[in-house]
Each structure stands twice: as C-alpha cells, then as structure tokens.
Scaffold this motif. Structure first.
Motif, PDB file in Angstrom:
ATOM      1  N   UNK A   3      10.615   2.466  19.604  1.00 27.11           N
ATOM      2  CA  UNK A   3      10.199   3.760  19.948  1.00 27.11           C
ATOM      3  C   UNK A   3      11.100   4.551  21.072  1.00 27.11           C
ATOM      4  N   UNK A   4      11.772   3.715  22.107  1.00 27.96           N
ATOM      5  CA  UNK A   4      12.556   4.237  22.847  1.00 27.96           C
ATOM      6  C   UNK A   4      13.781   4.906  22.369  1.00 27.96           C
ATOM      7  N   UNK A   5      14.336   4.247  21.250  1.00 32.81           N
ATOM      8  CA  UNK A   5      15.343   4.379  20.510  1.00 32.81           C
ATOM      9  C   UNK A   5      15.311   5.940  19.981  1.00 32.81           C
ATOM     10  N   UNK A  34      22.265  -1.500  22.850  1.00 31.45           N
ATOM     11  CA  UNK A  34      21.081  -1.204  23.417  1.00 31.45           C
ATOM     12  C   UNK A  34      20.860  -2.122  24.487  1.00 31.45           C
ATOM     13  N   UNK A  35      20.526  -2.194  25.631  1.00 37.55           N
ATOM     14  CA  UNK A  35      20.180  -3.172  26.645  1.00 37.55           C
ATOM     15  C   UNK A  35      18.633  -2.993  27.187  1.00 37.55           C
ATOM     16  N   UNK A  36      17.974  -3.838  27.050  1.00 38.01           N
ATOM     17  CA  UNK A  36      16.152  -3.408  27.520  1.00 38.01           C
ATOM     18  C   UNK A  36      15.838  -4.415  28.664  1.00 38.01           C
ATOM     19  N   UNK A  79      24.017   3.015  24.270  1.00 40.80           N
ATOM     20  CA  UNK A  79      25.084   3.656  24.076  1.00 40.80           C
ATOM     21  C   UNK A  79      25.167   4.070  22.519  1.00 40.80           C
ATOM     22  N   UNK A  80      25.427   5.459  22.116  1.00 41.15           N
ATOM     23  CA  UNK A  80      25.241   5.666  20.858  1.00 41.15           C
ATOM     24  C   UNK A  80      26.729   6.260  20.326  1.00 41.15           C
ATOM     25  N   UNK A  81      26.734   6.128  19.049  1.00 41.43           N
ATOM     26  CA  UNK A  81      28.062   6.726  18.290  1.00 41.43           C
ATOM     27  C   UNK A  81      27.764   6.792  16.826  1.00 41.43           C
ATOM     28  N   UNK A  89      12.261 -11.210  29.123  1.00 47.28           N
ATOM     29  CA  UNK A  89      12.830 -10.418  30.489  1.00 47.28           C
ATOM     30  C   UNK A  89      14.082  -9.267  30.003  1.00 47.28           C
ATOM     31  N   UNK A  90      14.910  -9.641  29.304  1.00 43.17           N
ATOM     32  CA  UNK A  90      15.796  -8.730  28.887  1.00 43.17           C
ATOM     33  C   UNK A  90      16.176  -8.996  27.250  1.00 43.17           C
ATOM     34  N   UNK A  91      16.746  -8.032  26.711  1.00 46.19           N
ATOM     35  CA  UNK A  91      17.083  -8.168  25.273  1.00 46.19           C
ATOM     36  C   UNK A  91      18.267  -7.066  25.161  1.00 46.19           C
ATOM     37  N   UNK A  92      19.310  -7.484  24.614  1.00 48.96           N
ATOM     38  CA  UNK A  92      20.476  -6.557  24.172  1.00 48.96           C
ATOM     39  C   UNK A  92      20.774  -6.869  22.862  1.00 48.96           C
TER      40      UNK A  92
END
Lengths: 271, 271
Positions: B43-45, B60-62, B106-108, B217-220
């Motif tokens: 969704x956030x993407x 993407x780091x969340x 980060x988008x590219x 907790x964190x996912x990249x």
C-alpha cells in the motif's frame, strides 16, 4: 585517563535544543570528496541513542541523499515510538540546510550474556596474523583521509583479488577491520564502532574491477550482539551486480566468534 | 476487461491533498489481529511511487510501529530528494492518528533488458509441481484471513520441517509464492506484488519451533529486476536466533530464474 580516540571525538555531538544536535564533521573521514557513510551513521547513531531510553541501536536503516563534507552539520532526531522493548527514532543530518543522510533507528537493550538458539556457521576468515594491510582506495583518498582512520587487513585470497587480476572472480572480501592505532586504537565503545565498520570496506565490486567510487543509496544494519573490544572479522559479498546497481552484504564477528552485525546496502556502480 | 485482483483493489489509494492519500485497508490481509506487513508495504509503495517521477521502488526500508487493522487509514508521502537517477520518498501510514508503519523508498528506473555482470547461483528451489500447499498459520488466521490471499507451496524438505519435527533443523524455507487464484490470480503489476511477497511467508523460525506470532521491527527490501508475471521462487533463512530476536533474509526469483528481490527483516520471537 585514556585520551579519546579520534573516532570518539569525531562522533561527539552537542545538544542545541529540543530534538536538535550539532556536530563538527571530521574531514579525516573523507573518501575522495565525500564523507564515508559509516562515519555519518556513527554520528547519527549518537543522536538516536540520546533520544531513546534504550541503550543499543539494534536496527538502523539509512538513505544517503547527498555527499557530506567536513565542517559543521546539524542533526534532527525525533522519537517516532517509545516502547517498553523497542523505541524508534528518526535522525536526519543536514549541512547548509541540505539533507545529507536520514535514518530510522530501532533501539532496545541487548543482553551481553545471551546464548543463541541458532547461529549459522561463521565465514572462514583467517586469523588476523595471516591477513595483509592494503586499501585499493589509497590512490584516490585525500592525504588525511579515511584510510588513515580504519585499519583493514585482507585474507590472502582477497588480497590477491584486490591487487591482481579479477578474471572469473566472485565479489567477496574477507578480513579484519579495526580503528587505526594511529587514531588511538580500539574504540572505547565497541558497539559505536560497528556503525562505522559495516561501511568501512572498499566496495565489494572491487573484487571484480579496479576500485571505483560507488555511492551507497541505502544501507540497513542490525546489531545482533555486543562486541568484544578489538578487531572485527568481516565477510562482504554481492549476490547481483546488474543494471548499474549492486548489493553488498557485510557480516561482522568479534574476537569470540560471535556474529555481532549484519549489514546490507544497495549502491550504484561508479563510472 | 479483466477484473481487478483483490490485491489490486486492496492496495488502491486515493489522493486527498498535497502529500496525502487515503486507503481502506482490507481486513482480508489480517494475520490474527494485525495486518500483514507485506500488505502494508504494498500500500505504502503506491504512495511513494505516486510522489516520484521514477517508476520502480528499488530500495525500501520500513519500520513497523504498531499493528495495523482493517478500515480507513491515511498516508503521508513526502519527497526527500528528487534526483535524475534516484528519488527518495518518505511514507507513513496512520490509523486514528497513530503511526502504524513508516518507510523510506528510493525510486529509480530499472532496465527490463539488463544483463547481470555477476549473479550468484540461485537457491535450489524445486519446481512448483514438486511443492505442496500448507500454512502453519492456518489455525490462528481469521476465517477471511491472509492464507486465502496468498498461495504458498513448500519444497518437500521444508514441508516436512513445517509439519513434523524440528529437531536439529536449520531455519530455512524454500518454495513458491503467488497471489491466490481465489483472489483473481496473478497480479496485474508483478513488481507491486513483490512488496507483499517478501513478507508473505510464515516466520522462518517456524522451521525451528511451532508457528508463533513474530512481529517485524524493521524490513528492508531491494527490487533488483522486473519480474515476469507468475509465481516467484523463494528462499528464506535466518543466520542468528538469539536474545529474543531473529533475522529473516528472503530472496525471490522469477520464472526466468532471475533474482528479482532481496529482503531482510529483524523481528522479535513471539511468546
């Protein structure tokens, strides 16, 4: 009293107001024209921990937005969550109003006596006595640059890759990393040094081609255990070099053979 | 006209103002009492890409701050950098004013025809025909839950681990992941599905013990190539389970055998 290492004084921050800190970035951590990302993370981590009740930065994800340079910088640090087990702090470093790097740091308390339920076999990094000092960045580093700050020793096969041919090589580097004896030797706070250590190596693609500048876009690292003082063994590797991008995964082990950090970055291939 | 998959409608966002979006979160992506993190990232993407001139979320780091639930939510999306090659967007999802998840993306533009300079050998994931459907979360998932949304097929040795004993096992899972045929089958946008797929598996520690809730907790994750439509092969593994924490690294390959995504999360062991 033991004098401060250069690393400790270079990462020293001053509180200037609510959620605000100031730092004088040390040009000694330049690689070419940009400050090393590991150094910037080590600085930002100080601010994240200052805004948190928990002592350790267990999971830190950073995006690098523009090159940092020596001199004054300001840090904004904002707690996003204050939890009993985990707190999360957002930190942004700016120079002359421009964002240089931004990170989100989850903090918690690691147990120094934790016994792993499962631990993968460590990479076969030879003892430091069998490793050799070398830095492919030496030609391009400024005279007072990064390669004087960090002591890198490479395993024989890595040394051969970096100094000789690259034909058919796989992008993997092994060795040991520590603060240079020139700068006062080992860090007072080994966990603070880890933030620098995960991004202190030459780009892992140096195993494939001659060293080139390789800007990090994103780097996430996890502190998994509190390291013993002294050098950390490293293994860096890439799984995919394609389309102008490469990944670099760095694992670090302390002198007791414990996995203390896992890092992965996505970076651009330099031209 | 092909009807929208449930995934496509569940990740549909509406612009409500400058840097603001609204979404109606689909309770069909609940696992127990919390929405799946992969669904929240998908969704956030959408919001991150809407705020960027570049078409792909390459890195993407969340950080996950509190459990998400079905129903309305708002998204704030702010461009931190607009570059020629890379732009960086910060996205935060809130429900009833409380931050649920925040990410930096980060988008590219990835080149669909890129030929890798180096690519590690893929994990030996058996063909999907040799894999079996199963989900250890079935007992606890709500009736209309996540296990109906995502089709998971496990390699025989993984299936044996998940359904039988765990003695002496290493935390590694292999198989294939796709959108469930029940929900309209493969995603219209395979790259959008990857955000869900990197966090769609049962926790990798399910290979060691019976399934338990394991909050991320964190996912990249990094999108390394544009996937072909259809199922993605996965390998998930952990290197260290200790002190109440574990890492989970997930690699995904498309039908052409290309590494399309690399993900790592740090999560808590559930009680």
């Amino acid at each position: 009293m033991v004098p401060m290492t250069r690393f400790a004084s270079a990462t020293d921050i001053t509180r200037t107001g609510e959620n605000r800190y100031a730092v004088d970035l040390d040009p000694g951590y330049l690689i070419g024209a940009a400050l090393n990302g590991g150094y910037l993370m080590a600085v930002l981590q100080q601010a994240a921990l200052a805004e948190s009740a928990h002592p350790h930065a267990v999971s830190s994800s950073y995006h690098f937005l523009s090159p940092g340079s020596g001199g004054p910088a300001e840090i904004e640090a904002e707690a996003l969550k204050r939890g009993r087990t985990v707190s999360t702090v957002r930190v942004t470093l700016r120079q002359a109003g421009k964002a240089v790097a931004t990170g989100t740091v989850a903090t918690a308390a690691l147990d120094p006596g934790a016994v792993p339920v499962f631990e993968a076999a460590p990479a076969g990094v030879p003892p430091i006595e069998q490793c050799r000092a070398f830095d492919p960045r030496a030609d391009r580093a400024s005279e007072s640059g990064f390669i004087d700050r960090v002591d890198l020793r490479f395993a024989p096969e890595t040394y051969a890759l970096l100094t000789g041919g690259h034909s058919g090589a796989t992008p993997e580097l092994r060795g040991h990393v520590d603060l240079s004896a020139r700068d006062g030797g080992p860090a007072e706070d080994p966990a603070a040094f880890v933030a620098l250590a995960v991004d202190a190596l030459p780009p892992v693609v140096s195993a494939l081609t001659a060293w080139r500048w390789a800007p990090t876009v994103e780097l996430t690292w996890h502190l998994r255990a509190l390291p013993e003082p002294g050098p950390l063994a490293f293994r860096a590797r890439a799984d995919l070099v394609s389309d102008g991008w490469f990944d670099e995964s760095v694992d670090l082990w302390d002198a007791k053979g414990r996995l203390v950090a896992q890092s992965r970055q996505l970076a651009r291939l330099g031209r």
